[in-house]
Design an enzyme around this catalytic site. Structure first.
Site, short mmCIF file in Angstrom:
data_model
loop_
_atom_site.label_atom_id
_atom_site.label_comp_id
_atom_site.label_asym_id
_atom_site.label_seq_id
_atom_site.Cartn_x
_atom_site.Cartn_y
_atom_site.Cartn_z
N GLY A 1 41.03 45.18 35.34
CA GLY A 1 40.77 46.55 35.74
C GLY A 1 39.32 46.96 35.61
O GLY A 1 38.42 46.13 35.59
N GLU B 1 41.13 45.56 26.41
CA GLU B 1 40.74 44.15 26.51
C GLU B 1 39.78 43.83 25.37
O GLU B 1 39.39 44.72 24.60
CB GLU B 1 40.10 43.88 27.88
CG GLU B 1 41.09 44.00 29.02
CD GLU B 1 40.47 43.74 30.39
OE1 GLU B 1 39.35 43.24 30.48
OE2 GLU B 1 41.15 44.05 31.38
N HIS C 1 35.29 32.71 30.86
CA HIS C 1 36.49 33.47 30.50
C HIS C 1 37.36 32.57 29.64
O HIS C 1 37.60 31.41 30.00
CB HIS C 1 37.24 33.91 31.76
CG HIS C 1 38.24 34.99 31.49
ND1 HIS C 1 39.36 34.78 30.73
CD2 HIS C 1 38.28 36.28 31.88
CE1 HIS C 1 40.05 35.91 30.65
NE2 HIS C 1 39.41 36.84 31.34
N ARG D 1 34.51 37.99 24.50
CA ARG D 1 34.73 36.72 25.19
C ARG D 1 33.88 35.56 24.71
O ARG D 1 34.34 34.42 24.69
CB ARG D 1 34.41 36.90 26.66
CG ARG D 1 35.56 37.44 27.36
CD ARG D 1 35.29 37.55 28.81
NE ARG D 1 36.30 38.49 29.27
CZ ARG D 1 36.31 39.04 30.43
NH1 ARG D 1 35.38 38.76 31.31
NH2 ARG D 1 37.27 39.87 30.77
N HIS E 1 32.98 32.16 34.66
CA HIS E 1 33.61 33.38 35.18
C HIS E 1 32.62 34.40 35.73
O HIS E 1 32.84 34.97 36.78
CB HIS E 1 34.42 33.98 34.03
CG HIS E 1 35.19 35.21 34.38
ND1 HIS E 1 36.21 35.21 35.30
CD2 HIS E 1 35.10 36.51 33.92
CE1 HIS E 1 36.72 36.43 35.40
NE2 HIS E 1 36.05 37.24 34.59
N ARG F 1 28.89 40.17 28.74
CA ARG F 1 29.50 41.36 29.36
C ARG F 1 30.80 41.74 28.66
O ARG F 1 31.66 40.90 28.41
CB ARG F 1 29.81 41.08 30.83
CG ARG F 1 30.58 42.18 31.51
CD ARG F 1 30.77 41.89 32.97
NE ARG F 1 31.62 40.76 33.20
CZ ARG F 1 32.92 40.83 33.49
NH1 ARG F 1 33.51 42.01 33.59
NH2 ARG F 1 33.63 39.74 33.70
N SER G 1 32.28 45.11 34.76
CA SER G 1 31.57 44.60 35.93
C SER G 1 31.86 45.41 37.18
O SER G 1 30.94 45.79 37.93
CB SER G 1 31.98 43.14 36.14
OG SER G 1 31.60 42.72 37.40
N LEU G 2 33.12 45.70 37.42
CA LEU G 2 33.46 46.53 38.59
C LEU G 2 32.78 47.90 38.41
O LEU G 2 32.28 48.48 39.37
CB LEU G 2 34.97 46.69 38.70
CG LEU G 2 35.75 45.39 39.03
CD1 LEU G 2 37.25 45.60 38.89
CD2 LEU G 2 35.42 44.91 40.44
P1 FAD Z 1 31.77 39.98 45.30
O1 FAD Z 1 32.98 40.79 45.17
O2 FAD Z 1 31.84 38.59 44.79
O3 FAD Z 1 31.35 39.90 46.84
C1 FAD Z 1 30.33 39.04 47.25
C2 FAD Z 1 30.19 39.14 48.75
O4 FAD Z 1 28.98 38.53 49.17
C3 FAD Z 1 31.30 38.43 49.53
O5 FAD Z 1 31.63 39.25 50.62
C4 FAD Z 1 30.61 37.18 50.06
O6 FAD Z 1 31.14 36.69 51.27
C5 FAD Z 1 29.22 37.72 50.29
N1 FAD Z 1 28.17 36.70 50.36
C6 FAD Z 1 27.75 35.87 49.38
N2 FAD Z 1 26.75 35.09 49.84
C7 FAD Z 1 26.53 35.44 51.13
C8 FAD Z 1 25.64 35.00 52.14
N3 FAD Z 1 24.76 34.02 51.94
N4 FAD Z 1 25.72 35.58 53.35
C9 FAD Z 1 26.61 36.56 53.60
N5 FAD Z 1 27.48 37.02 52.68
C10 FAD Z 1 27.43 36.46 51.46
N6 FAD Z 1 35.46 42.44 36.60
C11 FAD Z 1 35.94 43.59 36.08
O7 FAD Z 1 35.18 44.53 35.85
N7 FAD Z 1 37.28 43.72 35.82
C12 FAD Z 1 38.19 42.71 36.06
O8 FAD Z 1 39.36 42.87 35.84
C13 FAD Z 1 37.67 41.50 36.58
N8 FAD Z 1 38.51 40.45 36.80
C14 FAD Z 1 38.02 39.33 37.40
C15 FAD Z 1 38.90 38.29 37.70
C16 FAD Z 1 38.44 37.18 38.38
C17 FAD Z 1 39.40 36.06 38.71
C18 FAD Z 1 37.07 37.10 38.75
C19 FAD Z 1 36.57 35.91 39.52
C20 FAD Z 1 36.19 38.11 38.42
C21 FAD Z 1 36.66 39.22 37.74
N9 FAD Z 1 35.79 40.26 37.40
C22 FAD Z 1 36.29 41.41 36.86
C23 FAD Z 1 34.39 40.24 37.81
C24 FAD Z 1 34.24 41.07 39.09
O9 FAD Z 1 35.37 40.87 39.92
C25 FAD Z 1 33.00 40.71 39.88
O10 FAD Z 1 31.89 40.64 39.03
C26 FAD Z 1 32.73 41.76 40.95
O11 FAD Z 1 33.88 41.94 41.72
C27 FAD Z 1 31.57 41.33 41.81
O12 FAD Z 1 31.49 42.22 42.90
P2 FAD Z 1 30.29 42.09 43.93
O13 FAD Z 1 30.46 43.19 44.90
O14 FAD Z 1 29.03 41.99 43.21
O15 FAD Z 1 30.51 40.66 44.63
C1 SIN Z 2 40.44 39.86 33.09
O1 SIN Z 2 41.33 40.47 33.66
O2 SIN Z 2 40.59 39.22 32.05
C2 SIN Z 2 39.08 39.87 33.70
C3 SIN Z 2 38.37 41.05 33.25
C4 SIN Z 2 36.90 40.90 33.50
O3 SIN Z 2 36.41 39.85 33.86
O4 SIN Z 2 36.23 41.91 33.26
#
Ligand code: FAD
Ligand code: SIN
Length: 523
Positions: free
Chosen positions: A48, A113, A241, A288, A349, A384, A389-390
């Protein structure tokens, strides 16, 4: 082909989408995604998004938890700003249609968490990221002045620096005018000229052998900015993670959300011992870095491949309601989590470092912004806090949107930009070299730059990486049009930055733990 736009957004995760939705109020927007719009780290987020909602929680507690998790090297002004501006951005998500779970009394159902002293995680079951990704995409598709280019790969940002001056990092003489974009279907390279460019290209997990990140997470934005001589920082703080499902044949590794430990699940070793209290008084809910290191240690002393997460003591129906996706996924693998222990291992992660930005998301290159996981804002310090992060993504996208619209009308598109010169480039004959080098790079990072490091391991990693760097650069000169090769090159760049910054930090701090300097500086 040239495309003119006011705002160019690279990335369609929470940062790119929310920035695009906001700047669309001020001008034309072109949003690029190298895969389909929804293939992002955001879409995989489970636990979340953290924000202060109700008593007894308050801003000071969220600030303290963030700084405590980050080993105190966070930027305190940034932490305060994100925590204080967070709730308004949560409201913005709700206004865009995001549905966070509520309890029977109509209040938001807040989870907890690792490292959080209060219940403050808003969530949508255990698929929060997917809910955010889909609702923001719905909004995006309604906007007439946003052009969406899916399956388009950003090769490099277009920059120029003032002639006659030596180009140094961290200076303001370089300007960004957009990016070169490869259309993955037609193979055409488009020159997209923008007044403002936003890098929201997400994470770097693919650099490691075992990761929770989808394959798009190759650190492209960070590598592009590094090549353009922008500042990159804190890359040594790679978060592992603690609990990804042990399943060596599946990539990415499936995450078992930390929210499950917040709900009461307990880590156990093969002998069935609840080992975490040996390492930290917060037990399975310690931050973590501590939990991942403790698991790593348990695996090494017992010679095991995984530890267990035990949620069998909790009410089975409640477990299924809270974690329907995890329940279903594990059942597919033959594990009924209400009755059986879940085998888990740490996996790469989250990148705490990245493109250095200021409080408005400005990078060290003019007219170039970064937000989300690609950015280093100062919020996370050395580790973190879960679900921050979100939150960071949406708060910084909002800040950057406001800032980048201020002087928009005083900026002209740069006209004299040459198109990408692809003369002399061909497809490499031996593509197998790319796949093999990809595996070598991941092995180097996993073996020598993982949870526990040392000077010797880092030297070895650098030495081996240099060999594949030189080979890959040679290949690239002849064949720029291949996405896999461009990504490989970017990942080698990112790997180099992690190693270089890890070597420079002569202490153990947060996620960077080294046998040669096991203490934090000054301790
Ligand atoms: P992203 O959502 O990764 O989007 C990146 C975008 O960039 C994509 O559209 C991709 O196609 C594009 N892109 C990349 N390179 C290029 C390129 N060269 N050309 C064109 N497009 C490109 N965080 C939390 O706060 N809470 C959580 O519960 C949580 N759970 C997680 C669970 C998992 C399994 C993972 C992997 C991460 C989790 N995180 C969580 C971390 C969080 O999801 C991410 O840090 C966050 O979503 C990153 O968002 P963003 O917009 O920066 O990038
Ligand atoms: C998780 O749900 O454990 C991921 C949360 C996060 O990466 O912030």
């Amino acid at each position: 082909m040239k495309i003119y736009t006011d705002f160019l957004v690279l990335g369609s995760g929470i940062a790119g989408l929310s920035y695009a939705l906001k700047v669309a109020e001020y001008g034309s927007v072109t949003l690029i995604s190298k895969a389909e719009l929804r293939e992002t780290n955001t879409c995989y987020a489970q636990g979340g998004i953290a924000a202060v909602m109700y008593d007894p929680d308050d801003h000071e507690k969220h600030i303290a938890d963030t700084i405590n998790a980050g080993s105190g090297i966070n930027n305190p002004d940034i932490v305060r700003m994100v925590v204080e501006e967070g709730p308004a951005e949560i409201q913005q998500l709700i206004n865009w249609g995001v549905d966070f779970d509520k309890t029977d009394d109509g209040k938001y159902d807040l989870a907890r968490e690792g490292g959080h002293t209060e219940y403050r995680i808003l969530h949508h079951k255990d698929i929060t990221g997917r809910e955010i990704q889909y609702r923001l995409t719905d909004q995006l598709l309604k906007k007439k002045n946003i052009t969406i280019l899916e399956n388009h790969f950003a090769l490099d940002i277009i920059t120029q620096h003032h002639l006659g001056k030596e180009v140094k990092r961290n200076h303001k003489d370089t300007e960004c005018y957009g990016a070169y974009i490869l259309d993955l279907k037609t193979r055409e390279i488009k020159t997209v000229l923008a007044k403002k460019t936003m890098i929201a290209t997400g994470g770097i997990g693919s650099v490691y052998q075992t990761t929770t990140n989808p394959t798009v997470a190759t650190g492209d934005g960070i590598a592009m900015v590094y090549r353009a001589k922008g500042m990159i920082e804190n890359m040594e703080f790679m978060q592992f993670h603690p609990t990804s499902l042990f399943d060596p044949n599946t990539r990415p590794s499936f995450l078992i959300s930390e929210a499950m430990r917040g709900y009461g699940a307990i880590l156990k070793n093969r002998k069935g011992e609840d080992f975490m209290p040996k390492y930290d008084k917060r037990g399975s809910l310690a931050p973590r870095d501590i939990v991942a290191r403790a698991i790593d240690h348990e695996l090494k002393i017992h010679g095991d491949d995984f530890v267990y997460l035990d949620v069998t003591h909790k009410d089975a129906e409640k477990t299924k309601t809270h974690f329907p996706n995890i329940y279903r996924k594990c059942l597919e693998k033959g594990i009924d989590i209400t009755k059986e222990l879940i085998p888990v291992v740490p996996a790469a992660h989250y990148a705490c470092g990245g493109i250095k930005v200021n409080i408005d998301g400005q990078s060290t290159i003019n007219h170039l912004y970064a937000a989300g996981e690609a950015a280093s804002t100062g919020l996370h310090g050395a580790n973190r806090l879960a679900s921050n992060s979100l939150l960071e993504g949406i708060v910084f996208a909002n800040r950057a949107a406001k800032h980048s619209s201020i002087d928009l009308n005083s900026i002209e598109h740069k006209e004299d930009i040459p198109d990408w010169d692809k003369s002399g480039t061909t497809y490499p004959e031996e593509r197998v070299l790319i796949t093999q080098t990809y595996k070598e790079m991941q092995m180097i990072l996993n073996s020598y730059v993982g949870i526990v490091r040392s000077d010797l391991r880092l030297d070895r990693a650098l030495h081996r990486l240099e060999i594949i760097y030189n080979e890959t650069e040679e290949l690239y000169k002849k064949s720029t049009l291949l996405q896999s090769l461009c990504e490989l090159r970017n990942m080698i760049n990112v790997g180099y930055l992690i190693i270089k910054m890890a070597k420079a930090r002569k202490e153990s701090c947060g996620l960077h733990y080294t046998l040669d300097y096991p203490k934090k500086e000054g301790k």
